[in-house]
Design a protein around this motif. Structure first.
Motif, PDB file in Angstrom:
ATOM      1  N   VAL A 381      19.007 -58.828 -42.353  1.00 35.91           N
ATOM      2  CA  VAL A 381      18.431 -59.308 -41.098  1.00 35.91           C
ATOM      3  C   VAL A 381      18.976 -60.699 -40.796  1.00 35.91           C
ATOM      4  N   ALA A 382      19.269 -60.940 -39.528  1.00 38.56           N
ATOM      5  CA  ALA A 382      19.709 -62.269 -39.080  1.00 38.56           C
ATOM      6  C   ALA A 382      18.799 -62.633 -37.915  1.00 38.56           C
ATOM      7  N   THR A 383      18.266 -63.854 -37.922  1.00 35.49           N
ATOM      8  CA  THR A 383      17.285 -64.189 -36.887  1.00 35.49           C
ATOM      9  C   THR A 383      17.789 -65.289 -35.959  1.00 35.49           C
ATOM     10  N   ILE A 384      17.776 -64.973 -34.661  1.00 40.88           N
ATOM     11  CA  ILE A 384      17.899 -66.019 -33.639  1.00 40.88           C
ATOM     12  C   ILE A 384      16.583 -66.015 -32.880  1.00 40.88           C
ATOM     13  N   ALA A 385      16.237 -67.129 -32.289  1.00 42.63           N
ATOM     14  CA  ALA A 385      14.933 -67.171 -31.628  1.00 42.63           C
ATOM     15  C   ALA A 385      14.909 -68.204 -30.523  1.00 42.63           C
TER      16      ALA A 385
END
Ligand code: FAD
Length: 471
Positions: A381-385
């Motif tokens: 999983v890779a998170t941008i927000a």
């Protein structure tokens, strides 16, 4: 929420013949390769059916003809802007007509005295920004897809973006629109909704109903947008690195609690930074678990004080380092990394995009849940927000062709939705329900709310032709 009466596929040759009666032949696409390309948006995981035809409309009259034809034949109609959607909203339904609005891209009016403009639905977001900038004006909504996505698509998804935290989402900028509708008016009639004034309460808020309706209530052909004066002064950028993803969420919650309102407050985790750096070599060191990027655009001394307060809050939350800058080029490299994160990750394998949004005080808990759920399922999983809005995009990436990894990612996806709902959040902050979040939406919404929505769809589209099976 099923459409009241699912439209059935018509005989393709009768359909194309009927379309030809009111359209120049070159508008109609039946070539299978071109049709396939027009039959999907950017949500790689969302299923797409086989369209019978596509129409590249050039005018509202052409849209009207397509809507009338589909209504007469009971053919599903899927409106499409640029196809940058991330929930399958513009994906073909079996036997449908894809109605491509991207060539209806004219800017019809800029009215600097009243701070508004009117554009056709296919106008690209950044083109609108550039045109109004020549008058010293600004159209704030800035989805990271702004170089490609259309105003019609932005309206249909109520698109957010980077500066929503301070300036709001697409809905806050739509004063009025024209749509080709059905139901209470004859299918194919064009209706004008909303107004040009800053205030106005005559009748129900039908513009509000159409914004975010994902093409399920009719086809938007024209939009009147509220503008702001272009921001004055040089924005300040504050960047902070965190050794721990959850600590970056603690900083976000604290910034909200203190009432600080940077224009932008974005998060990128290490996996995103590495993917962008491997691809574009922007010179960004991915030595931290997460970066927070804040932009403060308040001019003068107040802006300097606000930026200092944001930086101090990040330090207090445990940042390893914090830097402030008014150097535009330096800041732009970081914001480019943010905008490029999604395409950079797409290079690594099919991406399943999450779009949960939680109350901002719950950002640390949601980030902790993302880590825990990903570990439980063994998924990448890779998170941008858009962290300042509590809108998180944990992106699940699976190796091409790995079915077990795909199943694990699907299970994690549903669990992320449940975690967001349990924290008082929503399954979609800005991308829309489309196909991917229909189950999640049913789990989130009150049964009464679902019933009202079904009734509205039934009233406005009794034949069930407008984007059935979506939203
Ligand atoms: C790299 C990247 C970054 C992104 N960043 C953001 C972001 O920061 N914020 C954000 O909110 N989204 C973001 N998105 C998602 C996407 O860009 C938005 O949802 C955008 O609003 C879709 O616009 P579009 O013109 O591509 O619409 P499409 O994908 O073509 O369509 C989207 C939906 O709108 C309907 N629709 C389109 N045009 C009309 C019309 N004229 N009338 C009626 N219905 C219509 C379609 O049927 C579909 O349901 C991003 C996508 C990508 C690929």
């Amino acid at each position: 929420m099923e459409p009241v009466m699912a439209a059935a596929a018509a005989d393709p040759s009768i359909l194309v013949e009927s379309l030809r009666r009111g359209l120049p032949g070159e508008r109609i696409v039946v070539d299978p390769d071109v049709l396939a390309a027009l039959s999907r948006d950017d949500a790689e995981w969302a299923p797409a059916g086989k369209a019978a035809a596509a129409v590249r409309a050039r005018s509202e009259a052409e849209v009207q003809h397509v809507v009338r034809t589909c209504a007469d034949l009971g053919t599903p109609l899927v409106p499409r802007g640029a196809g940058t959607g991330l929930s399958g909203g513009a994906n073909a339904v079996g036997g449908c007509v894809i109605l491509d609005l991207s060539q209806m891209s004219r800017l019809l009016e800029i009215d600097p005295e009243n701070l508004l403009c009117t554009v056709q639905a296919g106008a690209v977001n950044n083109d609108v920004k550039a045109a109004v900038a020549e008058y010293g004006l600004w159209y704030p909504p800035d989805p990271a897809s702004a170089p490609w996505s259309t105003i019609g698509g932005n309206v249909a998804t109520n698109a957010g973006g980077l500066c929503c935290l301070k300036y709001g989402v697409t809905r806050d900028y739509v004063l009025g629109l024209r749509a080709v509708a059905g139901g209470p008016v004859a299918y194919g009639d064009a209706v004008r909704l909303g107004r040009r004034t800053t205030k106005g309460v005559a009748g129900l808020d039908l513009v509000g109903l159409f914004v975010g309706s994902e093409g399920t209530l009719g086809v938007v052909t024209e939009v009147t947008l509220r503008l702001r004066p272009a921001p004055a002064g040089t924005p300040r950028t504050v960047v902070a690195a965190f050794a721990d993803l959850v600590a970056s969420g603690v900083a976000v919650a604290a910034i909200t609690r203190l009432g600080l309102t940077p224009a932008v407050l974005e998060l990128l985790d290490r996996a995103c930074l590495e993917a962008v750096e491997d691809w574009k070599h922007l010179g960004i060191e991915a030595d931290a678990a997460a970066l927070l990027l804040a932009r403060v655009d308040t001019p003068g001394d107040s802006g300097a004080a606000e930026a200092a307060a944001v930086a101090a809050t990040m330090t207090d939350a445990g940042a390893i380092w914090v830097e402030q800058s008014t150097d535009d080029a330096e800041a732009e490299a970081l914001f480019d990394a943010r905008r490029l994160a999604y395409p950079a990750l797409e290079r690594l394998g099919p991406v399943l995009t999450e779009d949960v949004c939680v109350p901002r005080s719950a950002v640390p808990q949601m980030l902790a849940q993302i880590n825990a759920i990903a570990a439980e399922h063994g998924v990448r999983v890779a998170t941008i927000a858009h962290a300042g809005d509590g809108n998180l995009h944990p992106l699940l990436i699976t190796p091409p062709g790995d079915d077990a990894a795909r199943q694990a990612a699907q299970a994690a996806f549903e669990q992320f939705l449940d975690a967001a709902i349990a924290l008082g959040g929503t399954v979609t902050g800005e991308h829309g329900v489309g196909i991917l979040k229909r189950d999640g939406m049913r789990r989130e919404l009150d049964p009464g709310s679902l019933a009202i929505q079904s009734a509205i769809r039934a009233a406005l589209d009794p034949r069930g032709i407008f984007n059935p099976g979506k939203g």
